[in-house]
Scaffold this motif. Structure first.
Motif, PDB file in Angstrom:
ATOM      1  N   ASP A 325       2.432  -2.102  14.946  1.00  0.00           N
ATOM      2  CA  ASP A 325       1.228  -2.873  14.562  1.00  0.00           C
ATOM      3  C   ASP A 325       0.318  -2.185  13.894  1.00  0.00           C
ATOM      4  OD1 ASP A 325      -0.656  -1.595  16.487  1.00  0.00           O
ATOM      5  OD2 ASP A 325      -0.583  -3.242  17.757  1.00  0.00           O
ATOM      6  N   ILE A 326      -0.602  -3.317  13.328  1.00  0.00           N
ATOM      7  CA  ILE A 326      -1.674  -2.857  12.316  1.00  0.00           C
ATOM      8  C   ILE A 326      -2.868  -2.090  13.076  1.00  0.00           C
ATOM      9  CG2 ILE A 326      -3.063  -3.325  10.502  1.00  0.00           C
ATOM     10  CD1 ILE A 326      -1.389  -5.218   9.505  1.00  0.00           C
ATOM     11  N   ASP A 327      -3.420  -0.960  12.926  1.00  0.00           N
ATOM     12  CA  ASP A 327      -4.579  -0.369  13.594  1.00  0.00           C
ATOM     13  C   ASP A 327      -5.739  -1.058  13.141  1.00  0.00           C
ATOM     14  OD1 ASP A 327      -2.748   1.590  14.591  1.00  0.00           O
ATOM     15  OD2 ASP A 327      -3.039   2.877  13.147  1.00  0.00           O
ATOM     16  N   HIS A 328      -6.655  -1.325  14.341  1.00  0.00           N
ATOM     17  CA  HIS A 328      -7.875  -1.906  14.172  1.00  0.00           C
ATOM     18  C   HIS A 328      -7.864  -3.165  13.325  1.00  0.00           C
ATOM     19  CE1 HIS A 328      -9.407   1.951  15.703  1.00  0.00           C
ATOM     20  NE2 HIS A 328      -8.884   2.570  14.923  1.00  0.00           N
ATOM     21  N   PHE A 329      -6.889  -4.004  13.635  1.00  0.00           N
ATOM     22  CA  PHE A 329      -6.630  -5.386  12.958  1.00  0.00           C
ATOM     23  C   PHE A 329      -7.879  -6.223  13.118  1.00  0.00           C
ATOM     24  CE2 PHE A 329      -4.570  -9.578  12.011  1.00  0.00           C
ATOM     25  CZ  PHE A 329      -4.298  -9.081  10.663  1.00  0.00           C
ATOM     26  N   LYS A 330      -7.994  -6.206  14.401  1.00  0.00           N
ATOM     27  CA  LYS A 330      -9.411  -7.154  14.840  1.00  0.00           C
ATOM     28  C   LYS A 330     -10.630  -7.094  14.139  1.00  0.00           C
ATOM     29  CE  LYS A 330     -11.549  -9.550  18.659  1.00  0.00           C
ATOM     30  NZ  LYS A 330     -12.896  -9.248  18.122  1.00  0.00           N
ATOM     31  N   GLN A 331     -10.678  -5.629  14.055  1.00  0.00           N
ATOM     32  CA  GLN A 331     -11.851  -5.165  13.244  1.00  0.00           C
ATOM     33  C   GLN A 331     -11.802  -5.474  11.871  1.00  0.00           C
ATOM     34  OE1 GLN A 331     -13.121  -1.101  13.931  1.00  0.00           O
ATOM     35  NE2 GLN A 331     -14.364  -0.991  12.069  1.00  0.00           N
ATOM     36  N   ILE A 344      -3.325  -8.269   4.238  1.00  0.00           N
ATOM     37  CA  ILE A 344      -2.952  -6.978   4.795  1.00  0.00           C
ATOM     38  C   ILE A 344      -1.328  -7.279   5.617  1.00  0.00           C
ATOM     39  CG2 ILE A 344      -3.023  -5.453   6.903  1.00  0.00           C
ATOM     40  CD1 ILE A 344      -4.993  -4.619   4.751  1.00  0.00           C
ATOM     41  N   LEU A 345      -1.315  -8.406   5.856  1.00  0.00           N
ATOM     42  CA  LEU A 345      -0.207  -8.850   6.788  1.00  0.00           C
ATOM     43  C   LEU A 345       1.164  -9.172   5.686  1.00  0.00           C
ATOM     44  CD1 LEU A 345      -1.021 -11.232   9.714  1.00  0.00           C
ATOM     45  CD2 LEU A 345      -0.092  -8.954   9.831  1.00  0.00           C
ATOM     46  N   ALA A 394       0.004   3.435   4.739  1.00  0.00           N
ATOM     47  CA  ALA A 394      -1.350   3.956   4.787  1.00  0.00           C
ATOM     48  C   ALA A 394      -1.959   4.348   3.289  1.00  0.00           C
ATOM     49  CB  ALA A 394      -1.134   5.150   5.713  1.00  0.00           C
ATOM     50  N   ASN A 395      -0.907   4.472   2.430  1.00  0.00           N
ATOM     51  CA  ASN A 395      -1.591   4.898   1.047  1.00  0.00           C
ATOM     52  C   ASN A 395      -1.764   3.609   0.115  1.00  0.00           C
ATOM     53  OD1 ASN A 395      -1.269   7.570   1.387  1.00  0.00           O
ATOM     54  ND2 ASN A 395       0.919   7.651   0.665  1.00  0.00           N
ATOM     55  N   LEU A 396      -1.435   2.427   0.473  1.00  0.00           N
ATOM     56  CA  LEU A 396      -1.707   1.388  -0.094  1.00  0.00           C
ATOM     57  C   LEU A 396      -3.211   0.984  -0.157  1.00  0.00           C
ATOM     58  CD1 LEU A 396       1.610  -0.959   0.589  1.00  0.00           C
ATOM     59  CD2 LEU A 396       0.927   0.146  -1.683  1.00  0.00           C
ATOM     60  N   GLN A 404     -12.241  -2.380  -1.590  1.00  0.00           N
ATOM     61  CA  GLN A 404     -10.926  -1.890  -1.565  1.00  0.00           C
ATOM     62  C   GLN A 404     -10.558  -1.755  -0.326  1.00  0.00           C
ATOM     63  OE1 GLN A 404      -8.832  -0.845  -4.300  1.00  0.00           O
ATOM     64  NE2 GLN A 404     -10.425  -1.993  -5.724  1.00  0.00           N
ATOM     65  N   LEU A 405      -9.375  -2.579   0.073  1.00  0.00           N
ATOM     66  CA  LEU A 405      -8.849  -2.678   1.375  1.00  0.00           C
ATOM     67  C   LEU A 405      -7.572  -1.727   1.741  1.00  0.00           C
ATOM     68  CD1 LEU A 405      -9.799  -6.021   2.451  1.00  0.00           C
ATOM     69  CD2 LEU A 405     -11.148  -4.260   2.707  1.00  0.00           C
ATOM     70  N   GLY A 406      -7.383  -1.244   2.793  1.00  0.00           N
ATOM     71  CA  GLY A 406      -6.284  -0.586   3.319  1.00  0.00           C
ATOM     72  C   GLY A 406      -6.198  -0.543   4.816  1.00  0.00           C
ATOM     73  N   SER A 407      -5.026  -0.012   5.630  1.00  0.00           N
ATOM     74  CA  SER A 407      -5.248   0.050   6.871  1.00  0.00           C
ATOM     75  C   SER A 407      -3.881   0.918   7.270  1.00  0.00           C
ATOM     76  CB  SER A 407      -4.922  -1.445   7.375  1.00  0.00           C
ATOM     77  OG  SER A 407      -5.210  -1.199   9.018  1.00  0.00           O
TER      78      SER A 407
END
Length: 457
Positions: A325-331, A344-345, A394-396, A404-407
């Motif tokens: 799953d995506i880290d810190h998605f709720k944040q 992001i999804l 992670a590099n996107l 500039q968003l990433g996760s």
């Protein structure tokens, strides 16, 4: 617009529970240049009264009208006016149900979101009724006189041709000329073996002249019914025909002296069938895919895991699974909003599909969680694949407003049969490994414990 439909307003019954939709439908028909006189029907009592009051040209019927059972409405219509065409004009309706209703006698099926098909559907249905009535009149006229029979044949909407014992075309009515795009001057004397005819089967392969139903009937003496053939007209367009052929005998003869062939233009029907086939394919795709990410959905995952586990047991192959799953998605959602979370999804879905082999099954498991089934892949290869997915994601980065968003993602990996022999055991083992990846810093891949789902016991 068919000029025949412009002589007088068409009398239409519109079965619809919403008056606003009724008025919108009526306005659409008039804007398309179709003169109509419409009656709004929203109950069985109104339907019975309208049918008793006068004859109607067609019925436009919504399938879901509170208080009206569609099958009972059809029975009432057929009992009062048996040849009255009924066209479904409705919203979302399962493809199997739509096909079933067409088989039960509905003339056509038009989605409210695609009303551009409505006027052609009405015209086609009215022509079919006219053709049916003309055929019935032709049978009556034949008993009265040959001259009247010829007149009715000329008026038929379907094409009629007379072919002699040598296979040469001797006569054709106006409809045959219109459908084929050739006058009798060009048709006279031609045979099905003439190389000018470019005919095809439904699968696109050539339709040999010796297989033409008229030629078959001449050779065998047997009639042919509803043979489908594609014919390239002189203008290059393709027309689809449904052809019937019947032999003509003189008293005492055992071989036909001629054949009468009749045919109707079913090009529009073929187009509608293709549209329905595409709709069915789209519905099948929608039933197994998550609309946001394009990944398979949970339902498809459950169905596929049973099949893949059975195949792996039968063939002795491994199945690896990684769950993440995506880290810190709720944040991220709380900070930038759900639209950013959706982006992001979608990005994660693209990464998972980019790294999937033809037989892999990437699925959205729920929320920000995903599961990838990797048939015939050992554990170490699955770990390497998971690392590639983790690293690339992670590099996107992508622009969202001024940011500039990433996760990052955390992934747990398990394999059949070492960590389980059922879907629940394998996913449970991968979930435990995912939990370990989260607890040890996130943005990493962890392999399942040899203890599998009993890790915390």
């Amino acid at each position: 617009m068919d000029e025949d439909l412009m002589d007088a307003p068409l009398k239409l019954l519109v079965i619809e529970d919403n008056q606003a939709d009724f008025l919108l439908l009526q306005r659409h028909l008039k804007l398309q240049g179709l003169p109509v006189s419409c009656a709004w029907i929203d109950s069985m009592a109104k339907l019975e009264s309208a049918l008793a009051a006068q004859r109607w040209d067609a019925v436009l019927a919504d399938y879901n009208v509170p208080g009206m059972v569609f099958g009972q409405s059809m029975d009432l219509i057929r009992s009062r006016q048996s040849d009255l065409p009924v066209i479904l004009v409705t919203g979302a309706l399962g493809d199997e149900k739509a096909v079933d209703l067409l088989k039960q006698g509905c003339s056509d099926f038009v989605l409210k979101e695609n009303l551009a098909r409505l006027v052609p559907a009405i015209e086609r249905s009215l022509h079919e009724v006219a053709e049916h009535r003309a055929r019935r009149e032709a049978e009556e006229a034949l008993r009265e006189s040959e001259d009247r029979y010829r007149s009715v044949i000329e008026a038929l909407f379907e094409g009629i041709v007379l072919i002699d014992a040598d296979g040469a075309l001797q006569a054709a009515n106006t409809s045959a000329e219109r459908i084929l795009g050739l006058t009798m001057e060009h048709l006279a004397g031609s045979t099905s073996l003439d190389p000018r005819w470019q005919t095809i089967h439904e699968d696109g392969s050539p339709f040999p002249g010796e297989m033409h139903p008229a030629w078959v009937t001449l050779q065998t003496g047997q009639p042919c019914h509803e043979v489908i053939m594609g014919v390239h007209k002189p203008d290059g367009s393709l027309v689809w025909l449904s052809i019937n052929s019947r032999p003509l005998y003189r008293p005492g003869d055992t071989s036909p002296y001629a054949v009468v062939a009749s045919f109707v233009d079913i090009t529009e029907r073929k187009r509608a069938e293709e549209e329905l086939r595409i709709l069915q394919a789209q519905l099948r795709e929608a039933a197994i895919h998550d609309p946001l990410t394009g990944l398979y959905n949970r339902r498809y995952l459950d169905e596929t895991m049973k099949r893949e586990l059975a195949r792996a047991a039968r063939e002795g192959h491994p199945i690896s699974i990684f769950m993440g799953d995506i880290d810190h998605f709720k944040q991220l959602n709380d900070t930038y909003g759900h639209q950013a979370g959706d982006e992001i999804l979608k990005t994660l879905g693209e990464v998972l599909r980019a790294h999937a082999r033809a037989g892999d099954i990437p699925c959205r498991y729920g929320g920000e969680e995903f599961v990838v089934i990797l048939p015939d892949m050992p554990l170490e290869a699955a770990r390497e694949r998971a690392e590639l997915v983790r690293r690339d994601f992670a590099n996107l980065r992508f622009a969202f407003g001024d940011a500039q968003l990433g996760s990052t993602i955390s992934i747990g990996v398990s394999v059949y049969p070492e960590y389980g022999t059922t879907a629940d055991e394998l996913i449970g083992a991968a979930d435990q490994a995912l939990y370990e990846a989260k607890q040890t810093g996130r943005n990493r891949v962890c392999l399942a414990s040899r203890l599998g789902p009993t890790l915390n016991n």
